[in-house]
Design a protein around this motif. Structure first.
Motif: not given
Length: 385
Positions: A310-319
């Motif tokens: 969900l909404t949020g700054l950065g890329r935490d979780g993408a990898n």
């Protein structure tokens, strides 16, 4: 507040510029400070004035003055005290979001009630909530506060006609396909969120089945706020909502949130059950708790997992979402138009990690339909996975 009426100002600083609000991230951000404590307003002004990313265009000591500040000074972001005489900050925020949605950062005390107020503010539209410093701040703390106010100023704030929108019939974007089956024993939903996540999570969780698969959530937020958030969710949802703890077993109808407090939350499959495991941060992850750490812990069981960013700054979780997707998980990213900050979902899409891009008010129903079909009656609170 049907409109922003004219009033006589006592404490407002004259606007120094009347240019339209800028949506360019690199532009200097116009800030208005709303707090009944003159000394605290002065502290915030000095802090922001020392940062070249900001210009303080106005101050206000109460909600009436704040209405005029919004109308005349046209700030990009408002810092707003929760406790003020007359109309408090929460009531003003609710009225502001109904007629003039804009980025707001709430300033809250560190009491239990302050935590509850912060969560309420985030649920009705505030972008962030910052604890008021009780003593002097070091340079890192000041920098963190300025960064969060700047992020809020760059955020997209969306008007919400209702606290929890109902799903619509607009299409969702299907990016990739994979071996994603229907609900079976061992099904699990994992969700990651950051800026704007409180309101987004309330929307998503509202539309999940009351006795659906267990849900594990990482929301970037201080631990004390998480306690208040869990209490709020427990009052409004039929599921069992709790903070994860080491050894906690998740069953159908359970919603667990990572507790923070410098601990990562992972999940293990033990004796046919989902079990929470907490471990200290070792400094390798940018965030603690980390969405990537949670997602990575369930890759081995990906075909039973649905994951949402969900909404949020950065890329935490993408990898780790990419690993889940490639291993057969059903993965969702919130669409740009409904995000407060289109960071984490954007990164996942760029990685090729997303099965579907879905508007916020459809994510819960898409997850429910994927696992359980039509929504189950909200009369049971938990059971075997």
């Amino acid at each position: 507040m049907a409109h922003l009426s004219r009033i006589k100002r006592k404490h407002c600083v004259n606007p120094v510029n009347t240019q339209p609000q800028s949506d360019r991230i690199g532009a200097v951000k116009r800030v208005a400070i709303v707090d009944d404590d003159a000394a605290f307003r002065m502290w915030v002004r000095r802090m922001l004035t020392a940062d070249s990313r900001f210009i303080v265009v106005a101050e206000a000591a109460n909600a009436l003055e704040a209405r005029e500040v919004v109308r005349t000074a046209r700030p990009d972001v408002l810092t707003l005290d929760v406790e003020m005489p007359g109309m408090n900050g929460l009531e003003f925020l609710a009225r502001l979001m109904a007629v003039h949605p804009m980025p707001v950062v709430m300033m809250s005390g560190r009491t239990k009630q302050g935590g509850a107020n912060a969560i309420h503010a985030l649920s009705i539209g505030a972008v962030d909530c910052i604890h008021k410093p009780e003593t002097g701040c070091d340079r890192d703390t000041v920098r963190s506060i300025c960064d969060r106010i700047h992020l809020a100023a760059c955020s997209r704030v969306i008007a919400r006609a209702q606290p929890v929108p109902r799903p619509d019939l607009s299409p969702v974007s299907s990016l990739t396909s994979g071996p994603h089956g229907q609900c079976r024993r061992g099904s699990l939903i994992v969700i990651g969120a950051s800026t704007g996540g409180v309101a987004a999570l309330e929307t998503v969780l509202h539309d999940l089945a009351a006795n659906g698969p267990p849900v594990m959530i990482v929301q970037h937020m201080p631990g004390p706020f998480m306690v208040s958030f869990v209490e709020r969710l427990n009052r409004s949802l039929p599921q069992r909502v709790h903070l994860a703890f080491d050894g906690a077993v998740l069953a159908r109808g359970d919603i667990a949130l990572a507790p923070g407090f410098q601990l990562h939350t992972t999940l293990a499959r033990e004796d046919g059950r989902w079990v929470c495991r907490l471990r200290p941060d070792e400094g390798r992850a940018l965030h603690c708790p980390s969405v990537d750490v949670l997602f990575a812990s369930v890759v081995e069981h990906a075909k039973s997992v649905s994951a949402a960013l969900l909404t949020g700054l950065g890329r935490d979780g993408a990898n780790s979402m990419k690993q889940l997707h490639d291993a057969g998980a059903f993965t969702i990213a919130q669409d740009e138009d409904s995000c407060v900050v289109f960071g984490m979902p954007r990164a996942a899409i760029a990685e090729g990690a997303v099965s579907r891009v879905v508007p916020l008010n459809r994510i819960g129903s898409v997850l429910r339909q994927h696992h359980d079909g039509p929504r189950a009656p909200a009369t049971r609170r938990g059971g075997q996975v």
